[in-house]
Design a protein around this motif. Structure first.
Motif, mmCIF file in Angstrom:
data_model
loop_
_atom_site.group_PDB
_atom_site.id
_atom_site.type_symbol
_atom_site.label_atom_id
_atom_site.label_comp_id
_atom_site.label_asym_id
_atom_site.label_seq_id
_atom_site.Cartn_x
_atom_site.Cartn_y
_atom_site.Cartn_z
ATOM 1 N N GLU A 27 0.814 -1.217 0.000
ATOM 2 C CA GLU A 27 0.000 0.000 0.000
ATOM 3 C C GLU A 27 0.848 1.268 0.000
ATOM 4 N N SER A 28 2.129 1.157 -0.273
ATOM 5 C CA SER A 28 2.993 2.333 -0.238
ATOM 6 C C SER A 28 2.632 3.298 -1.369
ATOM 7 N N PRO A 29 2.840 4.592 -1.154
ATOM 8 C CA PRO A 29 2.555 5.566 -2.219
ATOM 9 C C PRO A 29 3.334 5.278 -3.502
ATOM 10 N N GLN A 30 4.615 4.886 -3.375
ATOM 11 C CA GLN A 30 5.414 4.574 -4.553
ATOM 12 C C GLN A 30 4.813 3.407 -5.327
ATOM 13 N N ASN A 31 4.354 2.398 -4.593
ATOM 14 C CA ASN A 31 3.784 1.222 -5.238
ATOM 15 C C ASN A 31 2.518 1.576 -6.015
ATOM 16 N N ARG A 32 1.716 2.466 -5.457
ATOM 17 C CA ARG A 32 0.491 2.862 -6.162
ATOM 18 C C ARG A 32 0.818 3.598 -7.456
ATOM 19 N N ILE A 33 1.910 4.369 -7.449
ATOM 20 C CA ILE A 33 2.328 5.045 -8.687
ATOM 21 C C ILE A 33 2.750 4.024 -9.735
ATOM 22 N N VAL A 34 3.534 3.015 -9.321
ATOM 23 C CA VAL A 34 3.965 1.962 -10.247
ATOM 24 C C VAL A 34 2.750 1.255 -10.827
ATOM 25 N N GLN A 35 1.757 0.952 -9.992
ATOM 26 C CA GLN A 35 0.530 0.310 -10.471
ATOM 27 C C GLN A 35 -0.176 1.197 -11.500
ATOM 28 N N ASP A 36 -0.328 2.476 -11.167
ATOM 29 C CA ASP A 36 -1.027 3.393 -12.080
ATOM 30 C C ASP A 36 -0.301 3.500 -13.418
ATOM 31 N N ASN A 37 1.031 3.551 -13.384
ATOM 32 C CA ASN A 37 1.798 3.614 -14.631
ATOM 33 C C ASN A 37 1.525 2.402 -15.511
ATOM 34 N N LEU A 38 1.486 1.222 -14.894
ATOM 35 C CA LEU A 38 1.235 0.001 -15.665
ATOM 36 C C LEU A 38 -0.192 -0.050 -16.190
ATOM 37 N N ARG A 39 -1.138 0.467 -15.415
ATOM 38 C CA ARG A 39 -2.534 0.476 -15.882
ATOM 39 C C ARG A 39 -2.680 1.332 -17.134
ATOM 40 N N VAL A 40 -1.933 2.424 -17.203
ATOM 41 C CA VAL A 40 -1.964 3.265 -18.405
ATOM 42 C C VAL A 40 -1.552 2.456 -19.631
ATOM 43 N N ILE A 41 -0.511 1.648 -19.482
ATOM 44 C CA ILE A 41 -0.041 0.822 -20.606
ATOM 45 C C ILE A 41 -1.092 -0.228 -20.961
ATOM 46 N N GLY A 42 -1.682 -0.859 -19.949
ATOM 47 C CA GLY A 42 -2.734 -1.832 -20.213
ATOM 48 C C GLY A 42 -3.886 -1.208 -20.990
#
Length: 299
Positions: A27-42
């Protein structure tokens, strides 16, 4: 028979920073950014029309076996591929639920055969193997294509070369580049910076002050190499990019950021496959001590 889909324009090439299984639950803020970046690609991949007939993947966790020697590539032929819980850390005590994770997806042995034949015709020795899907693919893909909007494109897994010859990895990308005009979207999964020894050196520091100093030093190294990689992938001429990629090995930060090369080589494959396509970073910059989660799109 495999589809004969031919596109007017070559499909894009992606390099993603795949992270570890913590990507799925931290649930770290950095992890949420990484998730959001990948969702954009998806979301970008879902919008491609006509639909790619397959995603051709190269993972930092699928390097050809040493038994074949340094000049052989492996192509996965297995149907009904299982996912591999191939984690670096032992989560049986801390997060045992990660061993229950699954990732529904579609394999395509007939398309894998098409890739295998293409590689051999291109002068690259390729062996057909049967294996599972490593976490360099299924972990980020679970984020990119969640259960409520699953991936509807089959996945074909191809290895990188075994060993430290960086130029051979670029050549592999160049060999599969023409498949972009035949319905294959190429996605390479690795890390622009990946150094567990650097993280271990921080933990091993004898005091809080020395730990903080070591952390800042490692972070500076990681940012310096990440910045260098970003500059290289933005080059628009394939010949210039190839030369600059190989010169990264001479940087003082290189060996610290990549004590082993398996997470760096997928970037070289992606760059080779991209040709003269423009490379640009996707998403918000995330660099941590010993790790970079850089994503790149070549189109």
């Amino acid at each position: 028979m495999p589809s004969a889909l031919v596109t007017d324009r070559p499909l894009p090439v992606y390099f993603i920073g795949h992270a570890g299984v913590g990507l799925l639950f931290s649930e770290s803020p950095q992890n949420r950014i990484v998730q959001d970046n990948l969702r954009v690609i998806g979301e970008e991949i879902r919008r491609i029309s006509p639909r790619p007939k397959a995603i051709l993947t190269f993972s930092g966790h699928f390097e050809a076996g040493e038994i074949h020697g340094p000049e052989v590539i492996e192509v996965n032929m297995k149907k009904g591929t299982y996912i591999m819980h191939d984690f670096v850390n032992d989560f049986h005590d801390s997060a045992p639920f990660v061993y229950e994770y699954d990732w529904p997806h579609e394999d395509a042995p007939e398309l894998a055969s098409e890739v295998w034949r293409h590689l051999n015709k291109s002068g690259i020795k390729a062996k057909r193997v049967e294996r599972g899907v490593d976490h360099g693919i299924w972990v980020p893909f679970k984020v990119m294509f969640p259960p409520e909007d699953p991936l509807d494109i089959p996945v074909v897994q191809v290895s990188t070369f075994h060993g430290y010859d960086l130029e051979s990895q670029i050549h592999l990308g160049e060999a599969v580049a023409s498949l972009r005009n035949k319905g294959f979207l190429i996605l390479a999964s690795g890390m622009a910076v990946h150094s567990f020894p650097s993280l271990a050196s921080i933990r091993a520091a004898p005091s809080d002050a020395s730990r903080a100093a070591r952390r800042e030093k490692v972070l500076a190294e990681s940012r310096a190499f990440d910045t260098a990689v970003r500059a290289v992938v933005s080059k628009t001429r394939a010949s210039e990019r190839r030369k600059a990629l190989l010169e990264l090995e001479q940087l003082p930060e290189y060996r610290r950021c990549h004590p082993t090369v398996e997470h760096f080589t997928p970037l070289l494959v992606a760059a080779g496959a991209a040709g003269d396509a423009v490379g640009e970073a996707v998403g918000v910059d995330v660099v941590e001590p010993g790790m970079s989660y850089l994503n790149v799109k070549f189109s």
